[in-house]
Design an enzyme around this catalytic site. Structure first.
Site, short mmCIF file in Angstrom:
data_model
loop_
_atom_site.label_atom_id
_atom_site.label_comp_id
_atom_site.label_asym_id
_atom_site.label_seq_id
_atom_site.Cartn_x
_atom_site.Cartn_y
_atom_site.Cartn_z
N SER A 1 40.70 40.01 30.65
CA SER A 1 40.21 40.94 31.66
C SER A 1 39.28 41.95 31.00
O SER A 1 39.38 42.18 29.79
CB SER A 1 41.40 41.69 32.29
OG SER A 1 40.98 42.80 33.04
N TYR B 1 49.31 46.18 31.43
CA TYR B 1 48.28 45.16 31.68
C TYR B 1 47.19 45.23 30.61
O TYR B 1 46.81 44.21 30.03
CB TYR B 1 47.69 45.38 33.08
CG TYR B 1 46.67 44.35 33.47
CD1 TYR B 1 47.05 43.12 33.97
CD2 TYR B 1 45.31 44.61 33.36
CE1 TYR B 1 46.11 42.16 34.35
CE2 TYR B 1 44.36 43.67 33.74
CZ TYR B 1 44.78 42.45 34.23
OH TYR B 1 43.84 41.52 34.59
#
Length: 159
Positions: free
Chosen positions: A10, A33
């Site tokens: 990401s 995350y």
């Protein structure tokens, strides 16, 4: 032995989140995350270094936001205001990069993080101010992203 390993990461594995895009929504930033995605990126580099001698390439794809049906409308507007292409990443955008990285067109690419963010890191307002980007990034990440983007026409022409 030869091959290509492609990991999914990401943009938040490369840079810090811009928490302003979550303001007035129930959404929040996620330390976990970002840490996990950052770990995937360093794992990519380590595996590329180790498995290169076996002619195995290892790369990561780092997409920007992918729209979900239940995204908060305020978040969507704030996010898209910061993306020059004015849209979210589509699954097909990620798939096209998987195809590229698994093809011979990328035979000399290993240890790379391919950024697929619609120019989000460049700043949606066009003024380059860090406050207008989807995330916070060091200056060298922009240069790397520009380098990767400049190579895209080469493999598209061969496809």
């Amino acid at each position: 032995v030869e091959g290509s390993i492609i990991l999914l990461s990401s943009i938040y594995g490369l840079v810090g989140q811009d928490i302003s895009i979550y303001k007035d929504t129930k959404m929040t930033e996620s330390m976990t995350y970002s840490v996990i995605k950052g770990g995937i990126n360093n794992f990519t580099r380590q595996m590329a270094s180790y498995y290169g001698k076996y002619n195995i390439r290892v790369n990561s794809i780092c997409p920007g936001g992918i729209k979900e049906k239940n995204h908060n409308k305020k978040f969507v507007k704030k996010y898209l205001d910061k993306v020059p292409l004015k849209r979210f990443c589509r699954p097909s955008d990620v798939a096209a990069n998987v195809l590229f990285l698994s093809s011979n067109a990328s035979s000399y690419i290993t240890g790379a993080m391919i950024v697929v963010d619609g120019g989000c890191g460049e700043g949606g307002s066009g003024d380059g101010d860090a406050a207008t980007t989807c995330y916070r990034h060091p200056p060298e990440s922009t240069a790397a992203a520009n380098h990767l983007r400049s190579a895209a026409p080469l493999w598209e022409a061969q496809a």
